[in-house]
Design an enzyme around this catalytic site. Structure first.
Site, PDB file in Angstrom:
ATOM      1  N   HIS A 210      52.302  33.972   9.067  1.00 36.75           N
ATOM      2  CA  HIS A 210      53.169  34.778   8.192  1.00 36.75           C
ATOM      3  C   HIS A 210      53.873  35.901   8.963  1.00 36.75           C
ATOM      4  O   HIS A 210      54.984  36.294   8.627  1.00 36.75           O
ATOM      5  CB  HIS A 210      52.345  35.417   7.062  1.00 36.75           C
TER       6      HIS A 210
ATOM      7  N   ASP B 135      49.693  25.366   5.429  1.00 31.60           N
ATOM      8  CA  ASP B 135      49.360  26.788   5.500  1.00 31.60           C
ATOM      9  C   ASP B 135      49.044  27.231   4.069  1.00 31.60           C
ATOM     10  O   ASP B 135      49.261  26.478   3.115  1.00 31.60           O
ATOM     11  CB  ASP B 135      50.563  27.571   6.065  1.00 31.60           C
ATOM     12  N   SER B 136      48.567  28.462   3.948  1.00 32.08           N
ATOM     13  CA  SER B 136      48.308  28.983   2.607  1.00 32.08           C
ATOM     14  C   SER B 136      49.605  29.280   1.862  1.00 32.08           C
ATOM     15  O   SER B 136      49.584  29.497   0.654  1.00 32.08           O
ATOM     16  CB  SER B 136      47.482  30.267   2.731  1.00 32.08           C
TER      17      SER B 136
ATOM     18  N   CYS C 147      48.865  35.446  12.987  1.00 31.57           N
ATOM     19  CA  CYS C 147      48.953  34.850  11.642  1.00 31.57           C
ATOM     20  C   CYS C 147      50.381  34.374  11.492  1.00 31.57           C
ATOM     21  O   CYS C 147      51.320  35.104  11.827  1.00 31.57           O
ATOM     22  CB  CYS C 147      48.618  35.906  10.588  1.00 31.57           C
TER      23      CYS C 147
ATOM     24  N   TYR D  90      44.456  33.104   2.268  1.00 35.23           N
ATOM     25  CA  TYR D  90      43.234  32.594   2.898  1.00 35.23           C
ATOM     26  C   TYR D  90      42.501  33.719   3.651  1.00 35.23           C
ATOM     27  O   TYR D  90      41.281  33.714   3.758  1.00 35.23           O
ATOM     28  CB  TYR D  90      43.583  31.524   3.942  1.00 35.23           C
TER      29      TYR D  90
ATOM     30  N   CYS E 182      48.227  27.485  10.478  1.00 34.21           N
ATOM     31  CA  CYS E 182      47.579  28.658   9.907  1.00 34.21           C
ATOM     32  C   CYS E 182      46.408  29.020  10.816  1.00 34.21           C
ATOM     33  O   CYS E 182      45.527  28.198  11.054  1.00 34.21           O
ATOM     34  CB  CYS E 182      47.074  28.304   8.516  1.00 34.21           C
TER      35      CYS E 182
ATOM     36  N   GLU F 264      54.683  36.806   1.801  1.00 34.34           N
ATOM     37  CA  GLU F 264      54.618  35.771   0.762  1.00 34.34           C
ATOM     38  C   GLU F 264      55.374  36.187  -0.499  1.00 34.34           C
ATOM     39  O   GLU F 264      55.840  35.353  -1.255  1.00 34.34           O
ATOM     40  CB  GLU F 264      53.138  35.486   0.445  1.00 34.34           C
TER      41      GLU F 264
HETATM   42  N1  DGL Z   1      49.273  32.187   7.534  1.00 38.10           N
HETATM   43  C1  DGL Z   1      47.853  32.329   7.609  1.00 38.10           C
HETATM   44  C2  DGL Z   1      47.415  32.488   9.071  1.00 38.10           C
HETATM   45  O1  DGL Z   1      48.092  32.080   9.998  1.00 38.10           O
HETATM   46  C3  DGL Z   1      47.159  33.366   6.793  1.00 38.10           C
HETATM   47  C4  DGL Z   1      47.773  33.968   5.593  1.00 38.10           C
HETATM   48  C5  DGL Z   1      46.744  34.156   4.510  1.00 38.10           C
HETATM   49  O2  DGL Z   1      46.012  35.148   4.521  1.00 38.10           O
HETATM   50  O3  DGL Z   1      46.673  33.268   3.671  1.00 38.10           O
HETATM   51  O4  DGL Z   1      46.364  33.017   9.328  1.00 38.10           O
END
Ligand code: DGL
Length: 254
Positions: free
Chosen positions: A178, A3-4, A176, A35, A66, A144
């Site tokens: 996160h 993931d990012s 997402c 990302y 992600c 984050e």
């Molecule tokens: N965790 C990532 C997702 O599921 C995105 C977070 C980011 O913007 O980097 O889309």
């Protein structure tokens, strides 16, 4: 698994619960976080670099933990690498089945909402349901930076979800990884809202793919977690600990 940043840890947690004896390498691409707002070709380039590294390290299966990276790169990754992939897409199907009001809000990054993968699931499973998309601007950044569970996070959620809930949405999809860490905040702000999170389903799917390919670790193998962080390691570990992950067994390396 990658993931990012910390988002994919929600999938990792679920995976380790059902497959505790697997060896997992988690790649947090924090040097390129977030990302979400990046153009798809840029995210795709990162996804390829990260997967390359994981394959070099001996990965037998890649979980793209992600939604944004899945939207930008999943079909290309599958084509380019000769190993199985499990990716993510917002849970439109379970949400449409669960909603009583017929109105569902999808909370995801711009990259996910703009992707073809998402358009396809809306087309396949969203008929008959009123689907609103909400770009969760700033939300992944809050998680984050370790701010899940704070008044700032609650306020951001109120601003983003409030209008949709008022308009009759009874179900929200966390599109997402996160956002899984914001579930308690969402439940506190909107107790009536049903929350769809697919991290457990993705973990189960990963185990299924391992089973199908005869790729499961021997039952007596001891599970391991190895961590690769492209950005600042100490910071990542601190946030990991704040999210309830044991830092002890994790060996960080570049
Ligand atoms: N965790 C990532 C997702 O599921 C995105 C977070 C980011 O913007 O980097 O889309």
């Amino acid at each position: 698994m990658f993931d990012s940043g910390v988002g994919g840890l929600s999938v990792l947690r679920a995976f380790r619960e059902i497959a505790p004896n697997e060896r997992v390498i988690y790649f947090a691409d924090t040097a390129y976080f977030p990302y979400g707002p990046r153009p798809a070709p840029e995210v795709r380039k990162r996804a390829f670099a990260v997967v390359q590294r994981l394959v070099q390290a001996g990965a037998k299966l890649i979980v793209v933990a992600c939604n944004t990276a899945s939207a930008a790169a999943l079909p290309d990754l599958r084509e380019a690498f000769g190993i199985p992939f499990v990716g993510m897409v917002p849970g439109v199907k379970p949400a449409a089945l669960r909603s009583r009001s017929g109105r569902v809000a999808i909370l995801a990054t711009p990259g996910t909402l703009d992707g073809e993968l998402f358009a396809r699931v809306v087309d396949d499973f969203g008929r008959g349901t009123r689907i609103s998309t909400i770009a969760g601007s700033g939300l992944a950044e809050l998680v984050e930076s370790g701010e899940a569970g704070t008044p700032r996070a609650r306020q951001a959620l109120r601003a983003l979800l409030g209008p949709e809930v008022q308009a009759g949405a009874d179900t929200v999809v966390l599109g997402c990884t996160h956002y899984t860490f914001l579930q308690d905040d969402i439940r506190a702000e909107f107790p009536q809202l049903s929350v769809v999170d697919t991290s457990e389903a993705v973990a189960r799917r990963a185990v299924q793919v391992l089973d199908e390919g005869g790729l499961r670790a021997p039952p007596d193998q001891e599970g391991e977690l190895d961590l690769i962080v492209s950005g600042e390691r100490a910071r990542f570990r601190a946030i990991m600990a704040r999210l309830g992950f044991e830092p002890a067994p994790v060996e960080a390396r570049q």
